[in-house]
Design an enzyme around this catalytic site. Structure first.
Site, short mmCIF file in Angstrom:
data_model
loop_
_atom_site.label_atom_id
_atom_site.label_comp_id
_atom_site.label_asym_id
_atom_site.label_seq_id
_atom_site.Cartn_x
_atom_site.Cartn_y
_atom_site.Cartn_z
N ASP A 59 0.82 -1.22 0.00
CA ASP A 59 0.00 0.00 0.00
C ASP A 59 0.85 1.27 0.00
O ASP A 59 0.66 2.15 -0.84
CB ASP A 59 -0.93 0.04 1.23
CG ASP A 59 -2.04 -1.00 1.14
OD1 ASP A 59 -2.37 -1.41 0.01
OD2 ASP A 59 -2.55 -1.40 2.20
N ARG A 116 0.83 4.63 17.52
CA ARG A 116 0.32 5.61 16.55
C ARG A 116 0.52 7.06 16.93
O ARG A 116 0.95 7.86 16.09
CB ARG A 116 -1.17 5.33 16.23
CG ARG A 116 -1.41 3.96 15.61
CD ARG A 116 -0.51 3.73 14.41
NE ARG A 116 -0.72 2.45 13.78
CZ ARG A 116 0.23 1.56 13.56
NH1 ARG A 116 1.47 1.78 13.93
NH2 ARG A 116 -0.04 0.42 12.94
N ASP A 142 -6.49 2.96 13.00
CA ASP A 142 -5.23 3.67 12.88
C ASP A 142 -5.36 5.02 12.17
O ASP A 142 -4.68 5.97 12.52
CB ASP A 142 -4.18 2.79 12.19
CG ASP A 142 -3.70 1.70 13.14
OD1 ASP A 142 -3.81 1.90 14.36
OD2 ASP A 142 -3.22 0.66 12.66
N SER A 183 -3.09 -10.05 8.35
CA SER A 183 -2.56 -8.69 8.45
C SER A 183 -1.91 -8.60 9.82
O SER A 183 -2.55 -8.86 10.85
CB SER A 183 -3.70 -7.69 8.32
OG SER A 183 -3.27 -6.46 8.85
N1 ARG Z 1 -7.08 -3.83 16.37
C1 ARG Z 1 -5.82 -3.31 16.79
C2 ARG Z 1 -5.93 -1.84 17.10
O1 ARG Z 1 -6.81 -1.21 16.61
C3 ARG Z 1 -4.72 -3.58 15.80
C4 ARG Z 1 -4.87 -2.94 14.47
C5 ARG Z 1 -3.84 -3.35 13.45
N2 ARG Z 1 -3.88 -4.76 13.24
C6 ARG Z 1 -3.33 -5.41 12.22
N3 ARG Z 1 -3.35 -6.70 12.27
N4 ARG Z 1 -2.79 -4.81 11.21
O2 ARG Z 1 -5.12 -1.31 17.80
#
Ligand code: ARG
Length: 399
Positions: free
Chosen positions: A13, A94, A123, A175
């Site tokens: 991406d 983040r 995110d 992921s």
């Molecule tokens: N659900 C988690 C959060 O919002 C992780 C998000 C990213 N997860 C991922 N497998 N890319 O903090």
């Protein structure tokens, strides 16, 4: 000419975003920024890829120390989890990345920042709230929310048209987002919440069935609420977490499987691995139970829930999150001492705690002749404590 700072990971991406920004923002100059947070990254390879994709400048920042000291340990001291389960590894990273996006934008006099988050996730919210809180004048570009590509294949084709070849790794079955504090795994078979996590979705934690048959005890020392040593050996925060991830992972500790409530209203199934986080969370609770008073602990638990929610929902840079931090840190000097914790087949259980600030008073607690508790006082206390219940009982004649 527009300068754009991109949170770049080197994946499909964000690799696609670079030429896409050049196509859609004519004459733009792209600053690709890559954060090192504890996953294994090859700086030179990432730089080469970013440059090939068209980045004009490349930043690679090792943020591990700052991540641990200013984000992970503060959240640990509070005892924060989201929905009682998730130790917030992704969520804590983040705001830090957001802060660097803003700093790099300022350093380069850039007008915009860009990220590769989808419109369904948390995110995007976290990045954009962090950036907005730190500099509201920066424009935010989220290509994945607006571009035309509907699949990985379409993105690979677009790269191809731009003379770029990125080995199609298939994107993997899952992921995965990884940093020092934990690993978040979703997608693939995990999208069915009834399916047990397949073997290959475990990244660092050994399934309990394959862990050693003997248990292992560790002594963790805390100073002012932060862990500083394991079995008498001092470590800095980064090393300590790395070490506990290895030991905990070997004993099957730190795996959770949850259906969580995302900020945008979707329920999603995600599994997490945070061996160090789970051990430290339990150990610190063990120490808290010894040195903090009942009312403070009970209130702290409620506030920790709020802190976990705020962090999850992207409100790290908010007065409430900061205020809860201050409330909890007001007593962190007492969180100094040692905790013994036993790891066995997936569990981490506190088996001992001691501290110079202990409130535990043996003469009061003991059932031996050393007892100094004033037993007679209990009668008057109970008379008054139960008075309203007796009055109500008489009125309602419950028997
Ligand atoms: N659900 C988690 C959060 O919002 C992780 C998000 C990213 N997860 C991922 N497998 N890319 O903090």
């Amino acid at each position: 000419m527009k300068k754009i700072v991109l949170a770049y990971s080197g994946g499909l991406d964000t690799s696609c975003i670079i030429p896409w920004l050049k196509d859609n923002y004519e004459g733009s100059s792209i600053i690709a920024f890559c954060a090192l947070l504890g996953e294994s990254e090859d700086k030179n390879e990432l730089k080469k890829r970013a440059k090939e994709a068209g980045a004009d400048k490349f930043y690679f920042v090792d943020m591990r120390k700052e991540f641990v000291n200013d984000y992970v340990f503060p959240a640990l001291r509070v005892g924060a989890k989201y929905e009682d389960t998730y130790l917030l590894a992704t969520a804590l990273a983040r705001p830090l990345i957001g802060k660097y996006l803003v700093d790099i934008a300022h350093e380069n006099k850039a007008e915009a920042i860009a990220h590769g988050c989808t419109g369904k996730g948390n995110d995007q919210v976290r990045f954009e709230l962090a950036v907005g809180a730190l500099d509201d004048s920066l424009e935010i570009i989220a290509p994945l929310r607006e571009w035309e590509f509907k699949s990985r294949k379409a993105e690979l084709e677009y790269l191809d048209e731009n003379g770029l070849t990125l080995a199609d790794t298939g994107g993997g079955k899952y992921s995965i987002d990884r940093n020092l504090w934990g690993i978040s795994v979703e997608c693939g078979e995990l999208e069915d919440p009834w399916v047990s996590p397949p073997e290959d979705s475990y990244v660092i934690v050994t399934p309990a069935e394959d862990t050693p048959d003997e248990s292992k005890e560790l002594v963790i020392e805390f100073k002012d609420g932060n862990p500083v040593s394991i079995d008498g050996k001092k470590y800095n925060g980064v090393e300590l977490i790395e070490k506990l991830n290895i030991i905990g992972g070997k004993y099957g500790v730190g795996r959770t499987d949850m259906v969580e409530n995302r900020v945008v209203g979707i329920k999603s199934r995600e599994i997490y691995e945070a061996p160090a986080g789970e051990i430290l969370f339990e150990a610190l609770r063990g120490l808290e139970s010894l040195v903090l008073d009942k009312e403070y602990i009970h209130n702290k638990r409620k506030l920790a829930k709020e802190y976990g929610r705020l962090t999850y929902e992207g409100k790290w840079f908010s007065p409430l999150r900061e205020g809860v931090q201050q409330y909890c840190d007001a007593t962190s000097k007492y969180l100094t001492g040692e905790v013994r914790i036993k790891l066995y087949k997936g569990s981490a259980t506190v088996t001992g705690r001691r501290s110079p600030y202990s409130l535990y008073t043996e003469e009061l607690a003991t059932y031996t002749e050393k007892d100094s508790f004033t037993h007679e006082s209990a009668k008057g206390f109970i008379d008054l404590w139960g008075l309203p219940l007796r009055v109500m009982g008489k009125r309602d004649k419950k028997t």
